[in-house]
Design a protein around this motif. Sequence first.
Motif, short mmCIF file in Angstrom:
data_model
loop_
_atom_site.label_atom_id
_atom_site.label_comp_id
_atom_site.label_asym_id
_atom_site.label_seq_id
_atom_site.Cartn_x
_atom_site.Cartn_y
_atom_site.Cartn_z
N THR A 88 66.03 -36.93 -27.12
CA THR A 88 67.19 -37.50 -26.42
C THR A 88 67.31 -39.00 -26.66
O THR A 88 68.41 -39.52 -26.90
N GLN A 92 70.53 -41.09 -28.24
CA GLN A 92 71.17 -42.20 -27.54
C GLN A 92 71.16 -43.47 -28.38
O GLN A 92 72.14 -44.22 -28.40
N ARG A 96 74.45 -45.64 -29.90
CA ARG A 96 74.64 -47.08 -29.72
C ARG A 96 74.91 -47.77 -31.06
O ARG A 96 75.82 -48.61 -31.17
N THR A 141 75.70 -42.63 -24.26
CA THR A 141 74.30 -43.09 -24.17
C THR A 141 73.63 -42.56 -22.91
O THR A 141 72.42 -42.73 -22.74
N THR A 142 74.39 -41.91 -22.03
CA THR A 142 73.79 -41.29 -20.84
C THR A 142 73.56 -39.80 -21.04
O THR A 142 73.05 -39.12 -20.14
N TRP A 143 73.94 -39.27 -22.22
CA TRP A 143 73.81 -37.84 -22.48
C TRP A 143 72.34 -37.41 -22.51
O TRP A 143 71.46 -38.16 -22.93
N SER A 144 72.08 -36.19 -22.07
CA SER A 144 70.77 -35.56 -22.27
C SER A 144 70.99 -34.07 -22.47
O SER A 144 71.95 -33.49 -21.96
#
Length: 271
Positions: A88, A92, A96, A141-144
């Motif tokens: 993950t 991310q 970015r 960038t908050t994805w998991s």
Amino acid sequence: MTLKDVKFIATDMDHTLLTEASVLPPRFQERLEALDRLGIQFGIASGRPLYTLQDIFPHDHQKLALICDNGGVISFRGQLISKTLMPTATVQEMVRVIRDETDGLPLICGITEAVGQTADRQYDSVYREFYHRLSYLDDLTTWSGEADKVTIYLPNGDARAVFDDVIAPRFGGQFSAAVSGPVWIDIMMPDINKGNGMRAIGKQMDITTDQMMAFGDNFNDAEMLKAVKYSYLVNNFAPGMEQFATYRTGTNEEYGVVQVLDQVIAAHQAQ
């Protein structure tokens, strides 16, 4: 060249098997059935995900070898045999870099769906052609979750330049990265490519790469074409691909893949 030795045939989809209108060649189903009767395994080796390929071949995917997301997921005759996930934090970080250092748009290729940035929803129809299951997130960038690939969509058509200037220097040493079209770049885990996908299918079938045939047009096909004995470029191939294949066939608009499939079918029927 002895086409009767071929036991496994795989083809890229976009700009190779499919026309520029993303349509399969006429009477393609007849060729699939003929190959199956002759005991020749057919496969798709694509940057597209498993769920999209299953949608495209609703009646046949249980019989096909599917090398999906350039090898991130591999299915053989309905059985999932390989799934290689990206950490993950890596996903991310890639998001970015893509967002901050290129003019490209990041797309996270999850195992069950793709996830794009809410701000890029204007490209939904482009994304959805390849990723039939698609959702959006305000900040990727908050994805998991589970993902096997990060894709970059480049609406300015500068995939080669962005790859050479940013992606290859930044990620090429640690990951498998390739230009997959004028507006697409794919990044996978190390050693994930269509060539190793072909070898994985070969182990399932207990055959060698000398008994394999493959078709492609662009750089994410290079490892696959280098791996097999019977390697074909469709004549609309990307400049620079000449070195990776032994043979040529007609363009995707001329149904070049089918031209060779007919030769293979005829060779086996003549035995």
